[in-house]
Write an enzyme that holds these catalytic residues in place. Structure first.
Site: not given
Ligand code: PEP
Ligand code: MG
Length: 600
Positions: A199, A441, A465, A512
């Site tokens: 992140h 995910e 993920d 995404c």
């Protein structure tokens, strides 16, 4: 000692996570959990700050020792003289005055100066004949250790207060650290740790500052103030470059800027394949302020609004009103296109300021995302109310992260329906037909995608993920980043399975994760039948250009060949060859922003 090493023109290869080239001075920041005592030179302006830092550590040390003394049990009281002697050591001029003098005269950091003082004291003690007295050096060492701990544990300066144009060099930065960077001052950052889809990396892209992570030992080589070149395209950094190298990189900088401008001009053309198949290209955002840039880069919607950052940046949990204000603004600005608001994905590597880190041994497998929300229904409901209320102001969709099976989905949907009922009773407007989706995910969600598909309007595949959990590779760990493989046959098969489940049930499916913006994955994803990709806004113009040069029919044929390949390496080779033929500048310009670029 590290500062004596000749580091001129030292090149280090890391992982490129945010595009751009920067040339600037290093600012070393220690944000690691286990604080390491770095030895570094400070400049004239920093002397006072360093002396103050040392004095504060001394004060804290004294307070702690007095506290220990006060808390001594009656039985122990007879030994309190030991702590008295420790207090005297803190005040001893050999410890305090000598260290301060060394900081000022030699311009070195407090930890290093204190270690110097300790060396001198040790030498003096060694000369003492009396064994008992000689052994008192252990008391001095124990006090020095406490001071060092207090120096390390002292709150670091907030990254938001940096007011010089610098390149941050850190062992690691948390997503919260990154989100508070003052980007008008911080040119970019480089870290020892981190992976392509961490992140922190995603935040760097959002903030549009070049970043290279996973450099492993850069903090032990770079000194505060060193000149650095950071190549955020290739993931390379150069420490203390010579003049020729600086000139070469300045030219490169100009070349890239021109190239990016040239593709930006075409970003408003649709992403339509040569055989007329239209792919919807949307943007991932973390802040309301990014929506305008997303539109400027040609985004046809916000495919993923990561809502955690509003929570991470505020001292208090944001109120429903604040969230509503933010979400409805996003909905209005992106209109007539849709925005998919993902509910809180806290936990893992993102924690509320009040929470600190969770202390879980395995936070990625712990109380993260919807699991956390189900434990905190008040907070969850407040967010859902804000999302639903915003849905009256544009095309809002709601999406739940980390769903692992049907029961969890039914539980979150129950809460959603409760909130809808409350709003109805209160006569508050919201879109009664709001689309509800889940992120796919977690590998178990892939396996039961056919079951989940009957309960939602859309899927969005979160490959960041999904790859982490399917291949058991921590997405933020530089030591295993070479195994973080989007081209792994297992990953490809999982995506195919999800797309098939979605199509069989007639629901929409998008992707995404960072794979969506990786030009090397585009043909593969088209061949699989993905119709919507959501990515970092900066990647949109190139992706659209690439899609316009692809044929979907051919991509589907290629998929059949790809499915015969058995290793990531073979798949990567096949894909790279195809992509580079279509857009040669991807190869020429070093646009290796794909996830495993370290081994391409
Ligand atoms: C993902 O996991 O692919 C994703 C898009 O979500 P995040 O990166 O926020 O975990
Ligand atoms: Mg995710």
């Amino acid at each position: 000692m590290t500062y004596l090493k000749n580091i001129k023109n030292t090149r280090l290869q890391g992982i490129a996570v945010s595009q751009g080239i920067i040339i600037g001075r290093a600012r070393l920041i220690d944000r690691s959990k286990q604080k390491i005592v770095y030895q570094y030179l400070i400049n004239g302006k920093e002397i006072n700050r360093e002396v103050e830092r040392f004095k504060e550590a001394l004060k804290l040390t004294k307070e702690q020792i007095i506290d220990l003394k006060n808390k001594m049990s009656d039985k122990m009281k007879e030994h309190s003289f030991i702590l008295d002697s420790h207090l005297m050591i803190v005040d001893d001029s050999m410890v305090s005055d000598t260290t301060i003098k060394t900081i000022m005269e030699e311009k070195i950091n407090a930890e290093w100066a204190l270690k110097r003082s300790l060396q001198k004291i040790r030498q003096l003690f060694e000369e003492i004949d009396h064994e008992y007295l000689r052994d008192r050096i252990h008391d001095v060492e124990s006090v020095a250790e406490r001071i060092l701990r207090n120096l390390a544990g002292k709150e670091q300066e907030s990254l938001s207060t940096i007011n010089e144009r610098v390149i941050i060099v850190a062992h690691d930065l948390s997503p919260a650290d990154t989100s508070e960077l003052n980007t008008s001052m911080v040119m970019g950052f480089i870290t020892d740790m981190g992976g392509k889809t961490s992140h922190t990396a995603i935040m760097a892209q959002a903030l549009k500052i070049p970043a290279v992570v996973g450099l492993e030992s850069v903090t032990s080589l770079v000194q505060d103030g060193n000149l650095l070149i950071v190549d955020g395209y290739k993931g390379e950094i150069i420490i203390d470059p010579d003049e020729d190298t600086v000139i070469a990189y300045q030219e490169k900088q100009i070349y890239y800027d021109k190239y990016i401008l040239s593709i930006l001009r075409l970003s408003h053309l649709p992403a339509e394949t040569l055989d007329g198949h239209k792919i919807s290209i949307e943007a991932n955002i973390e802040f309301l302020e990014e929506v305008a840039a997303a539109k400027d880069h040609g985004a046809e919607g916000i495919g993923l609004y990561r809502t955690e950052y509003l929570y991470l940046l505020s001292k208090e949990i944001p109120t429903e009103e604040e969230l509503f204000e933010d979400y409805s603004q996003v909905a209005k600005i992106i209109s007539p296109y849709p925005v998919t608001i993902r509910t809180l994905d806290l936990g893992g590597d993102k924690f509320l300021p009040a929470q600190g880190s969770s202390g879980e041994i395995n936070p990625a497998l712990g109380l993260r995302a919807v699991r956390f929300c189900l434990k905190e229904p008040k907070m969850f409901k407040s967010q859902l109310r804000a999302i639903l209320r915003a849905s009256a102001y544009g095309r809002v969709q709601v999406m739940f992260p980390m769903i692992s099976g049907l029961q969890e989905l039914l539980d979150v949907k129950d809460i959603l329906h409760e909130v809808m009922n409350d709003l109805e009773k209160e006569h508050i407007k919201y879109d009664h037909n709001i689309k509800v989706g889940v992120m796919i995910e977690v590998p178990s969600a892939v396996t039961v995608a056919d079951i989940l598909a009957k309960h939602v309007d859309f899927f969005s595949i979160g490959t960041n993920d999904l790859i982490q959990y399917a291949l058991a590779i921590d997405r933020g760990n530089e030591h295993v980043s070479y195994m973080y493989e989007p081209y792994h046959p297992a990953v490809i098969r999982m995506i195919i399975q999800v797309v098939k489940a979605a199509k069989d049930s007639g629901i929409e499916v998008s992707l995404c994760g960072e794979m969506a913006g990786d030009p090397f994955c585009t043909a593969l994803l088209l061949g699989i039948g993905i119709d919507e990709l959501s990515m970092n806004a900066g990647g949109i113009p190139l992706l659209k250009k690439l899609i316009r040069s692809l044929s979907r029919e051919e991509a589907m044929k290629d998929l059949n060949d790809i499915l015969k390949l058995t290793t990531s390496k073979e798949v990567k080779k096949f894909i790279a060859k195809k992509t580079e033929t279509l857009i040669p500048e991807i190869q020429k310009n070093g646009f290796y922003l794909n996830m495993s670029q370290k081994n391409i």
